[in-house]
Design a protein around this motif. Structure first.
Motif, PDB file in Angstrom:
ATOM      1  N   ASN A  59      14.278   6.644  17.422  1.00 14.71           N
ATOM      2  CA  ASN A  59      15.088   7.424  18.371  1.00 14.71           C
ATOM      3  C   ASN A  59      16.527   7.544  17.894  1.00 14.71           C
ATOM      4  OD1 ASN A  59      13.004   7.971  20.150  1.00 14.71           O
ATOM      5  ND2 ASN A  59      13.381   6.150  21.375  1.00 14.71           N
ATOM      6  N   LEU A  68      17.533   7.595  14.824  1.00 14.19           N
ATOM      7  CA  LEU A  68      17.527   8.561  13.724  1.00 14.19           C
ATOM      8  C   LEU A  68      17.423   9.995  14.251  1.00 14.19           C
ATOM      9  CD1 LEU A  68      17.584   8.996  10.697  1.00 14.19           C
ATOM     10  CD2 LEU A  68      15.103   8.652  10.670  1.00 14.19           C
ATOM     11  N   LYS A  69      16.604  10.202  15.258  1.00 15.03           N
ATOM     12  CA  LYS A  69      16.479  11.538  15.857  1.00 15.03           C
ATOM     13  C   LYS A  69      17.816  11.999  16.434  1.00 15.03           C
ATOM     14  CE  LYS A  69      11.661  11.045  17.241  1.00 15.03           C
ATOM     15  NZ  LYS A  69      10.768  10.871  18.397  1.00 15.03           N
ATOM     16  N   CYS A  70      18.471  11.121  17.186  1.00 15.23           N
ATOM     17  CA  CYS A  70      19.774  11.467  17.762  1.00 15.23           C
ATOM     18  C   CYS A  70      20.783  11.794  16.670  1.00 15.23           C
ATOM     19  CB  CYS A  70      20.303  10.322  18.619  1.00 15.23           C
ATOM     20  SG  CYS A  70      19.427  10.102  20.175  1.00 15.23           S
ATOM     21  N   TYR A  71      20.781  11.001  15.623  1.00 16.99           N
ATOM     22  CA  TYR A  71      21.716  11.210  14.518  1.00 16.99           C
ATOM     23  C   TYR A  71      21.484  12.563  13.847  1.00 16.99           C
ATOM     24  CZ  TYR A  71      24.242  10.440  10.170  1.00 16.99           C
ATOM     25  OH  TYR A  71      25.096  10.563   9.113  1.00 16.99           O
ATOM     26  N   ARG A  72      20.226  12.873  13.586  1.00 12.97           N
ATOM     27  CA  ARG A  72      19.911  14.147  12.923  1.00 12.97           C
ATOM     28  C   ARG A  72      20.255  15.352  13.787  1.00 12.97           C
ATOM     29  NH1 ARG A  72      14.234  12.371  10.071  1.00 12.97           N
ATOM     30  NH2 ARG A  72      15.202  11.354   8.277  1.00 12.97           N
ATOM     31  N   ILE A  73      19.964  15.248  15.076  1.00  7.06           N
ATOM     32  CA  ILE A  73      20.297  16.347  15.987  1.00  7.06           C
ATOM     33  C   ILE A  73      21.818  16.481  16.094  1.00  7.06           C
ATOM     34  CG2 ILE A  73      20.156  17.173  18.360  1.00  7.06           C
ATOM     35  CD1 ILE A  73      17.396  15.746  18.500  1.00  7.06           C
ATOM     36  N   GLN A 101      24.041  15.859  13.877  1.00 10.55           N
ATOM     37  CA  GLN A 101      24.585  16.482  12.676  1.00 10.55           C
ATOM     38  C   GLN A 101      24.550  18.009  12.762  1.00 10.55           C
ATOM     39  OE1 GLN A 101      22.127  14.420   9.735  1.00 10.55           O
ATOM     40  NE2 GLN A 101      24.006  13.557   8.892  1.00 10.55           N
ATOM     41  N   LYS A 102      23.586  18.552  13.498  1.00  9.23           N
ATOM     42  CA  LYS A 102      23.418  19.999  13.600  1.00  9.23           C
ATOM     43  C   LYS A 102      24.073  20.596  14.842  1.00  9.23           C
ATOM     44  CE  LYS A 102      19.039  19.742  11.157  1.00  9.23           C
ATOM     45  NZ  LYS A 102      17.599  19.948  11.244  1.00  9.23           N
ATOM     46  N   ARG A 109      27.817  16.520  20.092  1.00 10.59           N
ATOM     47  CA  ARG A 109      27.689  15.758  18.850  1.00 10.59           C
ATOM     48  C   ARG A 109      28.129  14.311  19.064  1.00 10.59           C
ATOM     49  NH1 ARG A 109      29.876  19.389  15.772  1.00 10.59           N
ATOM     50  NH2 ARG A 109      31.987  18.634  15.957  1.00 10.59           N
ATOM     51  N   ALA A 124      22.803   7.359  19.382  1.00 10.86           N
ATOM     52  CA  ALA A 124      22.200   6.797  18.169  1.00 10.86           C
ATOM     53  C   ALA A 124      22.643   5.350  17.983  1.00 10.86           C
ATOM     54  CB  ALA A 124      22.578   7.638  16.953  1.00 10.86           C
TER      55      ALA A 124
END
Length: 64
Positions: free
Chosen positions: A9, A11-16, A18-19, A26, A33
């Motif tokens: 979870n 990692l998912k928050c971090y990746r989202i 970033q975008k 953000r 995260a």
């Protein structure tokens, strides 16, 4: 929920995050995260603290 679930979870928050175009979104996602990662660390510590101590070679139990 396992520590691996929490880390996934995070990692998912971090990746989202970033975008994300919105700065507040953000920042919130990065904070989430971090919180997921901290929860994973807490779970890991609790499991380590509750794990049975391994026996010593002379049959006694070792302290953590």
């Amino acid at each position: 929920m396992t520590k691996d679930d929490c880390r996934a979870n995070a990692l998912k928050c971090y990746r989202i995050a970033q975008k994300a175009a919105d700065r507040d979104v953000r920042r919130t996602l990065f904070d989430l995260a971090v919180q997921w990662r901290e929860l994973a660390d807490q779970i890991e510590r609790l499991r380590w603290e509750r794990a049975p101590a391994p026996p010593l070679t002379d049959g006694r139990t070792a302290l953590h």
